[in-house]
Enzyme design. Structure first.
Site, PDB file in Angstrom:
ATOM      1  N   GLN A 129      -7.896  -5.785   3.559  1.00 37.08           N
ATOM      2  CA  GLN A 129      -7.892  -4.605   4.398  1.00 37.08           C
ATOM      3  C   GLN A 129      -8.300  -3.402   3.552  1.00 37.08           C
ATOM      4  O   GLN A 129      -7.723  -3.150   2.495  1.00 37.08           O
ATOM      5  CB  GLN A 129      -6.477  -4.371   4.953  1.00 37.08           C
ATOM      6  CG  GLN A 129      -6.110  -5.279   6.093  1.00 37.08           C
ATOM      7  CD  GLN A 129      -6.749  -4.835   7.387  1.00 37.08           C
ATOM      8  OE1 GLN A 129      -6.422  -3.792   7.926  1.00 37.08           O
ATOM      9  NE2 GLN A 129      -7.678  -5.618   7.867  1.00 37.08           N
ATOM     10  N   LEU A 146      -7.973   2.854  -0.122  1.00 36.62           N
ATOM     11  CA  LEU A 146      -6.760   2.035   0.009  1.00 36.62           C
ATOM     12  C   LEU A 146      -7.066   0.582   0.330  1.00 36.62           C
ATOM     13  O   LEU A 146      -7.928   0.284   1.156  1.00 36.62           O
ATOM     14  CB  LEU A 146      -5.862   2.628   1.116  1.00 36.62           C
ATOM     15  CG  LEU A 146      -4.538   1.900   1.376  1.00 36.62           C
ATOM     16  CD1 LEU A 146      -3.424   2.927   1.625  1.00 36.62           C
ATOM     17  CD2 LEU A 146      -4.653   0.961   2.568  1.00 36.62           C
ATOM     18  N   LEU A 147      -6.365  -0.297  -0.352  1.00 37.16           N
ATOM     19  CA  LEU A 147      -6.378  -1.733  -0.057  1.00 37.16           C
ATOM     20  C   LEU A 147      -5.010  -2.083   0.508  1.00 37.16           C
ATOM     21  O   LEU A 147      -4.003  -1.590   0.026  1.00 37.16           O
ATOM     22  CB  LEU A 147      -6.648  -2.488  -1.353  1.00 37.16           C
ATOM     23  CG  LEU A 147      -6.363  -3.994  -1.472  1.00 37.16           C
ATOM     24  CD1 LEU A 147      -7.227  -4.577  -2.611  1.00 37.16           C
ATOM     25  CD2 LEU A 147      -4.896  -4.327  -1.740  1.00 37.16           C
ATOM     26  N   ASP A 173      -3.402  -5.546   3.211  1.00 36.72           N
ATOM     27  CA  ASP A 173      -3.221  -6.997   3.353  1.00 36.72           C
ATOM     28  C   ASP A 173      -4.416  -7.851   2.900  1.00 36.72           C
ATOM     29  O   ASP A 173      -5.569  -7.535   3.217  1.00 36.72           O
ATOM     30  CB  ASP A 173      -3.014  -7.368   4.827  1.00 36.72           C
ATOM     31  CG  ASP A 173      -1.909  -6.564   5.499  1.00 36.72           C
ATOM     32  OD1 ASP A 173      -1.311  -5.697   4.854  1.00 36.72           O
ATOM     33  OD2 ASP A 173      -1.678  -6.813   6.696  1.00 36.72           O
ATOM     34  N   GLU A 212       5.569  -8.851  11.076  1.00 39.95           N
ATOM     35  CA  GLU A 212       4.149  -8.773  10.718  1.00 39.95           C
ATOM     36  C   GLU A 212       3.752 -10.014   9.925  1.00 39.95           C
ATOM     37  O   GLU A 212       4.584 -10.659   9.289  1.00 39.95           O
ATOM     38  CB  GLU A 212       3.880  -7.516   9.881  1.00 39.95           C
ATOM     39  CG  GLU A 212       4.064  -6.202  10.650  1.00 39.95           C
ATOM     40  CD  GLU A 212       3.477  -5.000   9.899  1.00 39.95           C
ATOM     41  OE1 GLU A 212       3.808  -4.825   8.732  1.00 39.95           O
ATOM     42  OE2 GLU A 212       2.664  -4.264  10.515  1.00 39.95           O
ATOM     43  N   TYR A 240      -8.195  -4.905  11.916  1.00 43.64           N
ATOM     44  CA  TYR A 240      -6.914  -5.154  11.265  1.00 43.64           C
ATOM     45  C   TYR A 240      -6.824  -6.592  10.764  1.00 43.64           C
ATOM     46  O   TYR A 240      -7.780  -7.358  10.851  1.00 43.64           O
ATOM     47  CB  TYR A 240      -5.772  -4.815  12.229  1.00 43.64           C
ATOM     48  CG  TYR A 240      -5.457  -3.324  12.309  1.00 43.64           C
ATOM     49  CD1 TYR A 240      -6.282  -2.372  11.708  1.00 43.64           C
ATOM     50  CD2 TYR A 240      -4.320  -2.867  12.982  1.00 43.64           C
ATOM     51  CE1 TYR A 240      -5.987  -1.015  11.790  1.00 43.64           C
ATOM     52  CE2 TYR A 240      -4.011  -1.503  13.060  1.00 43.64           C
ATOM     53  CZ  TYR A 240      -4.857  -0.582  12.462  1.00 43.64           C
ATOM     54  OH  TYR A 240      -4.549   0.753  12.546  1.00 43.64           O
TER      55      TYR A 240
END
Lengths: 496, 496
Positions: A63, A44-45, A47, A222, A106
């Site tokens: 990410q 998974l990719l 941000d 966010e 993160y």
């Protein structure tokens, strides 16, 4: 695989390399893998992080959870580019390794300081009771692309926020460092942007929340991102739980922006000059990151994916990609987003498209391939439907209704386009346009990506579409005949 | 890391993924990683395998040991291309998984049969006493690039060979299948090419050795490869232990070829029409594979690396790359190797180079970058030295002495070029040329790769060079003034 918590947070060295090689091969072979957009090499990719210009190159991180299409133990993958279009993937850079980022490196940002690039990121930490502690950490990237993490966090969670305290944006202004951090206020459970300042990068002063909105913007904000576009402040952020009455949106979470007339970080003030607006009118843009580069231009890149939604490639063990990089400008008080010049160099032979539709649906081209650009201009006061990913039976496809007349608008309907997903959040997206103006569409298709730039970037709709094998054509239909003028081009793959 | 036997043959699922990600990042970040040549994503790359055209694409595999710069448990990595220049890496394809390939999926070839691609490869098997059993195995690749191994070997080791029995080339001719297999004769310990035939792909008949040489060609022949260039048979192979009196060479093992006047596989006969010759006059070509494609052209690709030699990137945990693909032709009884047309599309703005050298060494360009093409023409009867990777102090660089006069020749000296390696096998390579002819050089540089095409591909010298940071310039020197005419181009990266 059942994605238990322990699977998601398994240390990278407990995964076996054969499994990773298998995932990488499966991802590379996917019929939905984009060819000129940044996509994960496995898993998974999410941000984009650390978007910057340093040491003569563009730098970008994303990410990454490399072991499956889920959110798990995150790291940063590093990419570099000389033109914002061809990206070289340098692999996993920042990994969880300390007591201040043990449960995930993160999101964060980057800023050139001296002869190094400084990365500021959120270290996600959970204790044995799974209580979260977020730390805002720092790391230096030197000119050989080697990383050194700082030993101690820069900023720890203040008492006035909950543990939703993440995504620091590091800014340099007036000889000071500032950090904008996405936050949830502890007392009101409302979304906020926390502001900190520092003179030395190590000691940070809590300046409280940024004062930029009259109303509550939901329960969490966010990815706050302040960028100065031709000196004018633009605040980009992702409010979660925003009341659609305040600003309309349909996505699970929107990516919004405010153009400001004034911004004083020291005082914690951002004065909006225009209402809150959606950054992108499509289905899938989130967590955008923008910065102003040494060339004076401001550039934007986004996650083309949303939290908490299952995407069709989950079954192939990978998920998501990034948008193309866009260049920002302000015209008549509006934010414009345009493709960067270098993407034009991907164009192969132009295929002209000029004419007038027949009475029935007209095939503009039956097989433009899976990675192309399409530019079409319609004169004012026409109404029609452009289909992408259209099948011969004319049953499936991405339906783009447009009108350049009195109630000018463009509406994308992906309900009949390829594999179904995210239907809970609606299958159409509509963007109002100025009446009686010509309509210029610049459309980028890249396997499972579709980005529609309207009227020179005045509006953009970005989305994922997962066409089946037979869904290839571009067609045009209208009740009256439609005149059109444009071209399409196969685009060269960049294998990012 | 100490590369013990147990480390080299550790199953892929016993390696940890964090280690692999680290190796991949280290490889991607290497200052020596080529940008338009195929290089490993981690670890060691050796022979090209299964070079073919199938399902509308070029297919290629390479021998891979992903966990370090050594020969260990091998697998095939799969790549596809539409132009023989831009390759998409689809990851690890054929892995050791059965009792017939437990200790390595070794080299082999591919041939289109029906609507699938058939792969024939050597399965390397060792027993508990480390006694080797080589099996020639088969696998089908379908149009979705999915692989299915055959359950049983196609060919087992015959009594007349030792366990050096590998590298099958599958050929289809006159409604039969033929396999040419590299072998060592058990009785004489000499290198041979074993020939087998089959009418159904499953039952194979041992036709003995190919009769193609009067003399012994050493103790083992690897990678036999028969290709028909404009209908004329050309036999390419790697004799190990060849007496240099038979055909001169300096590399640890040469890659040789024979042009044939006739070839009858059923009778096991190949009649040479010319003496045994080196395929490439450089330092590093081995294990070449060629085939004739549906477009009627014959294409060649080689491992740019040699067995048993340490290369400088070993310290970075990766090793080797492939040459560019070359197009084969026969002119006046000689084998020509030329770049494929699509590589011209990588050229950026041409930088003209025309003039006459000054009395001293002349800088043609001080910073052509790390991935460029250089074309230079010298008229007949000139003598000089072209330096690549030249430093400002004019102490280091790749020295290319040329003469287009009476004793026409070109000599490359890499003793002063970058990091030293393989010096045991000599630091110069010389190729004789035809006297009193103009000399045309077409040179490709790609970080640590240098390929020199002489006179339209009549001779080729391919090599690895590991320049230091200061070794960048192209200069020209001669005792007399030299006139030159040409251009250089930065080449676009393909990120293969």
């Amino acid at each position: 695989m059942e994605w238990t918590r322990s699977k998601r947070y398994l240390p990278y060295n407990k995964w076996d390399a054969e499994y990773l090689l298998k995932l990488q091969a499966q991802t590379a072979a996917s019929a939905y893998r984009p060819s000129y957009h940044i996509a994960p090499t496995s898993g998974l990719l999410n941000d984009p992080n650390g978007f910057s210009f340093f040491n003569g190159q563009w730098h970008l991180f994303y990410q990454s959870f490399p072991f499956g299409p889920v959110h798990g133990l995150k790291s940063w993958v590093h990419l570099v580019s000389t033109d914002l279009v061809h990206w070289q993937n340098l692999g996993t850079a920042l990994k969880p390794s300390t007591q201040f980022d043990s449960h995930g490196v993160y999101s964060g940002s980057a800023s050139v300081i001296g002869d190094k690039l400084f990365l500021m990121y959120t270290g996600n930490v959970r204790d044995s009771d799974w209580i979260r502690s977020p730390y805002q950490n720092g790391a230096w990237l030197n000119q050989n692309n080697q990383l050194t993490k700082l030993e101690k966090p820069l900023i720890t969670q203040p008492q006035h926020t909950t543990d939703h305290f993440r995504d620091p944006q590091l800014l340099q202004k007036d000889d000071k460092y500032y950090a904008l951090i996405g936050a949830q206020d502890a007392a009101t459970q409302s979304g906020q942007i926390a502001v900190f300042s520092s003179t030395n990068l190590h000691d940070w002063k809590d300046l409280g929340y940024l004062n930029f909105a009259q109303k509550s913007l939901g329960y969490m904000i966010e990815c706050p991102n302040l960028v100065f576009v031709a000196q004018q402040p633009v605040l980009i952020f992702c409010p979660q739980g925003l009341d659609p009455e305040i600003a309309a949106y349909q996505n699970i979470y929107p990516n919004m922006y405010l153009i400001g007339s004034n911004c004083n970080l020291e005082k914690g003030e951002f004065t909006p000059a225009a209402p809150l607006s959606q950054l992108d009118y499509g289905f899938d843009v989130y967590a955008s990151q923008a910065f102003t580069a040494p060339d004076g231009q401001s550039y934007l890149i986004s996650w083309l994916g949303l939290p908490e939604i299952e995407y069709p490639t989950d079954s192939e063990n990978w998920a998501h990609c990034l948008t193309q990089v866009k260049q920002l400008s302000l015209e008549n008080g509006q934010l414009y987003q345009q493709p960067v010049p270098a993407i034009r160099a991907l164009r192969q032979q132009p295929q002209p498209l000029t004419g007038r539709t027949a009475a029935s649906e007209t095939i503009l081209t039956s097989a433009p391939g899976k990675h192309y650009e399409l530019e079409l201009t319609f004169s004012a006061d026409q109404t029609g439907t452009l289909y992408l990913f259209r099948d011969i039976q004319k049953k499936h496809g991405l339906k783009i209704d447009f009108s350049s007349g009195e109630n000018a608008s463009l509406t994308v309907d992906r309900s009949q386009a390829g594999l179904a997903f995210a239907q809970k959040y609606g299958t159409t997206r509509r963007v109002p346009l100025e009446a009686h103006q010509k309509l210029v569409l610049d459309v980028f298709v890249d396997y499972s990506v579709c980005e529609i730039f309207i009227n020179n970037g005045q509006r953009v709709l970005s989305m994922r579409v997962f066409p089946t094998k037979d869904e290839t054509a571009i067609t045009l239909a209208g009740q009256a005949q439609i005149t059109y003028n444009g071209s399409w081009w196969n685009l060269t793959k960049t294998n990012s």
